[in-house]
Structure formats: structure tokens, C-alpha cells
Write an enzyme that holds these catalytic residues in place. Structure first.
Site, PDB file in Angstrom:
ATOM      1  N   LYS A 108     -13.551  -0.629   5.870  1.00  0.00           N
ATOM      2  CA  LYS A 108     -14.081  -1.452   4.787  1.00  0.00           C
ATOM      3  C   LYS A 108     -15.173  -2.392   5.273  1.00  0.00           C
ATOM      4  CE  LYS A 108      -9.919   0.059   3.436  1.00  0.00           C
ATOM      5  NZ  LYS A 108      -8.958   0.744   4.317  1.00  0.00           N
ATOM      6  N   ALA A 128      -6.594  -4.734   7.064  1.00  0.00           N
ATOM      7  CA  ALA A 128      -7.544  -3.672   6.712  1.00  0.00           C
ATOM      8  C   ALA A 128      -8.804  -4.187   6.033  1.00  0.00           C
ATOM      9  CB  ALA A 128      -6.860  -2.654   5.791  1.00  0.00           C
ATOM     10  N   TRP A 164       0.854  -1.190   0.000  1.00  0.00           N
ATOM     11  CA  TRP A 164       0.000   0.000   0.000  1.00  0.00           C
ATOM     12  C   TRP A 164       0.889   1.239   0.000  1.00  0.00           C
ATOM     13  CZ3 TRP A 164      -2.146   2.735   4.775  1.00  0.00           C
ATOM     14  CH2 TRP A 164      -3.102   3.688   4.407  1.00  0.00           C
ATOM     15  N   ASP A 213      -0.932  -5.541   8.949  1.00  0.00           N
ATOM     16  CA  ASP A 213      -1.960  -4.596   8.522  1.00  0.00           C
ATOM     17  C   ASP A 213      -3.152  -5.419   8.056  1.00  0.00           C
ATOM     18  OD1 ASP A 213      -3.570  -2.636   7.470  1.00  0.00           O
ATOM     19  OD2 ASP A 213      -2.057  -1.776   6.139  1.00  0.00           O
TER      20      ASP A 213
END
Length: 393
Positions: free
Chosen positions: A243, A210, A127, A208
Site C-alpha cells: 500500500k 499493512a 481481515w 499486522d
């Protein structure tokens, strides 16, 4: 003072948004912006979140500060969601943050405070915001091989070989699931190998996570992180609610840490909250309160999980349909990897020049590295889109 500053480098995705907005064509297609879109091209408020907002509006009697840790019940629920109900709770701590990005920055600052000379190993690609966050925390970052653009799969052997060169005490950043920008994830067996290597070499995982719930489901998407937690003495994780609860603009996330024991976890947690005090002081309440209400209520939690599952299955269907359309139009299996990958993003494997032609000739907007948003695919026009992609090869 300001005369010493240089113009900031333009943000590629923001520039793409501007170009798309100014494009007068009625058949243009935005596959660049990284938010979930439904069949009508909108990012909806989830049913359970809407009901939670209604309850919050009705019952909330104060707008006083929450405290440095934020909503403590939300934090406990996030530990359960990410690490599972069988997690070793005495060693786990969580702090509410402004989104997953806030969690990444807070944990990066904790790494810098704990081991300022450490190196953070980051997948290539990753990312785009990971590197700026690590640099802003004053950390040194190096990349390890991750993605094979030819096959659309993980370069696992190269990844392991590179991490064997990491020094004890280094940190390894990993995507928990739905790798952004590639969509290529580790298998369960590969997670086991990574966990064993990290434990053997004294490396700390920084996960991470997400997109939990967007790949193979809430539990399976957290399986890799839980494998790591079972092998290593310490772990850091940044979780996002943007999300899977679709609360993007309201910014809810959690910084989670696993300590060697309860005492060390407490010490690290105290430092974490002290760092938060120097950044945002107290976190915002609204989205985290809504997530708490959803996760605490059995009916709302069930409805949220059902809607999240529908989102996940829709993206899987779009992946499969687009891969099939590209196979038909290209008369090859070049793009079959799209169906095997998971999450909201994949890369088409186009050159920068091909990406530019796709935009100029056909009004199809994707990021320069050919990353596209799966959720933005037009389910009823996949063959037409595939024809456009093939035309620029």
C-alpha cells in the site's frame, strides 16, 4: 485423488469483482476491491518507485538468488521504518517476504514451531485472510470483541476484559493502524493500556502493520507498535509495502521479530529462515530492491513521503466529505464516525439485504459486511452517492 475434494467456498470479494465486471451500467461504482485508487480510478506507480525501477534496470547485473533473508539492506531499512531509528536494534531481526501476507504466514509458522499449543487471539472483525492463515499454520484461534457497529468505535472495555482471559504464552493479533475492515483504531492511551496488559499477563503481540502512512502519517501510524515494543519482551510484526509503496502485484513485505535479547533473537531468526526455506525458499527481488533504493536515497525518500502524504490527505478529505454528504442526505449524525476513522476502509453499518439493494438498484458495489474502499469514493459525486445509500436504509 481430486475426486475427494469438495468445491472451494466462493470468495466474496472475487465474486463482487465478477458481478461488477458484468454489470452493463455506465454509472456503476466499485467500492469493494481493496487497492488504492487515484481520482481517475487508477492505482498508479509512485514517482519514486518508477525512478527506482529505472535505476535498478540500469545497474542490476545479475538475477542470482538473494538468500533466505532476501535483501539484507531492505530488511534493515524496514526495521527503521517500522520500529523507528531509536529502536533497540540488537534485539530486532527482519526477513524479506512475498508481501505482508507472506510475512503473516511465516510468523504464524514460527508461532506454531515455538508454541504449537498456543492460542492466537484475533479481533472481531478482522481481515478475512487472518483466520485462514492461522489455520493453515495449524494454530488455534479465538476472537476478542473489537468493533461496535452502532457507534463505529472500538469496544475497548470488552476487548480488555476478553484479553484478561487469555492464558500466559498466548498471542494477540493487533492491527498496527488503519484497522481493516473497520477503520477504527486504538488511541495512544489505549495502546498503553494494551501494552501494560500484555506485559503483565505474558502475552505476545503479533502486529499486522499493512497501512503505515495511510492513517495519521508514517511515524504516528507506527506509534502503537512502538509502545508495545517498549513494554513487552517479545513481539512479532508483519509489514507490507503493497500500500504505502503501491507495489501490490510485485509482493514486498517483511517479517519482523523482537527477541528478549540478541541471542534469543538470533535463534528465532534462524528458525524463521528455516521455515522460509520450506515455503518459498528465496523471496522475489524486484519490489524490495525498489523500496531499498527509495529509502536509501534522500531525494527519492522525500519524494515518496510527499506522494504518500498526498494520498493520505486525499483519503482524509474523502472521509470528511462523505460523512458530511451522508449527514446532509440522512439529516442525522449516524455516519459521522466515517470522518473520525482512518485508513482505506470503513463499514457503513448496512445489513446484507441493504447492501444487495444498493448494488441491484444503484450499481454501487461494496462488500457484504458493508465495508467500502474510501479511496474509491467519487469526490465530485459524494452527495449523489449519499442519496443512494440513504435510499436503502
Amino acid at each position: 485423488m481430486f475426486e475427494t475434494l469438495q468445491p472451494a467456498a466462493p470468495d466474496g470479494i472475487l465474486m463482487l469483482m465478477s458481478l461488477y465486471r458484468d454489470d452493463p451500467r455506465t454509472d456503476k461504482l466499485d467500492l469493494g476491491v481493496g487497492v488504492y485508487k487515484d481520482v481517475d480510478g487508477k492505482t498508479p506507480v509512485m514517482r519514486a518507485v518508477r525512478e527506482a525501477e529505472r535505476r535498478l534496470h540500469k545497474t542490476q547485473a545479475s538475477k542470482s538468488y538473494l538468500g533466505l533473508a532476501g535483501d539484507v539492506v531492505f530488511n534493515e531499512l524496514m526495521i527503521g521504518l517500522v520500529f523507528g531509528e531509536k529502536a533497540e536494534r540488537p534485539r530486532l531481526r527482519a526477513a524479506q517476504t512475498p508481501g505482508g501476507t507472506g510475512a503473516l504466514r511465516l510468523l504464524a509458522d514460527l508461532i506454531a514451531a515455538s508454541r504449537p499449543d498456543t492460542t492466537v487471539w484475533v479481533p472481531d472483525p478482522t481481515w478475512p485472510n487472518h483466520m485462514p492463515i492461522l489455520r493453515a499454520a495449524g494454530l488455534t484461534a479465538r476472537t476478542y470483541p473489537y468493533f461496535d457497529s452502532t457507534t463505529g468505535s472500538v469496544r475497548f472495555d470488552a476487548m480488555i476484559e476478553a484479553l484478561k482471559g487469555a492464558a500466559p504464552g498466548d498471542v494477540v493479533l493487533l492491527h498496527g493502524c488503519c484497522h481493516n475492515p473497520t477503520g477504527a483504531d486504538l488511541s495512544a492511551a489505549q495502546w498503553e493500556t494494551v501494552a501494560a496488559l500484555l506485559a503483565e499477563r505474558g502475552l505476545t503481540p503479533f502486529v499486522d502493520i499493512a497501512y503505515q502512512g495511510f492513517g495519521d502519517g508514517l511515524e504516528k501510524d507506527a506509534a502503537g507498535l512502538r509502545i508495545l515494543a517498549a513494554h513487552v519482551p517479545e513481539l512479532l510484526a508483519a509489514a507490507s509495502c503493497s500500500k504505502n509503496f503501491s507495489v501490490y502485484r510485485d509482493r514486498a513485505g517483511a517479517a519482523l521479530l523482537l527477541g528478549r535479547n540478541a541471542a534469543e533473537a538470533d535463534t528465532a531468526y534462524g528458525q524463521l529462515l528455516g521455515l522460509a526455506r520450506g515455503i518459498w525458499s528465496m523471496p522475489p527481488d524486484h519490489a524490495a530492491a525498489c523500496v531499498r533504493i527509495v529509502l536509501e536515497d534522500d531525494d527519492l525518500r522525500a519524494d515518496w513521503k510527499a506522494e504518500l502524504e498526498a494520498v493520505r490527505l486525499r483519503m482524509l478529505s474523502l472521509r470528511e466529505g462523505f460523512a458530511e454528504a451522508l449527514r446532509r442526505q440522512s439529516n442525522s449524525d449516524r455516519f459521522d464516525f466515517i470522518a473520525r476513522q482512518r485508513g482505506m476502509f470503513s463499514r457503513l453499518g448496512l445489513t446484507g439485504e441493504q447492501v444487495s439493494r444498493l448494488r441491484a438498484k444503484h450499481g454501487v458495489y461494496i462488500v457484504g459486511d458493508s465495508r467500502f474502499n474510501v479511496a474509491g469514493l467519487p469526490g465530485d459525486r459524494l452527495d449523489a452517492l449519499a442519496t443512494k445509500v440513504v435510499s436503502v436504509l
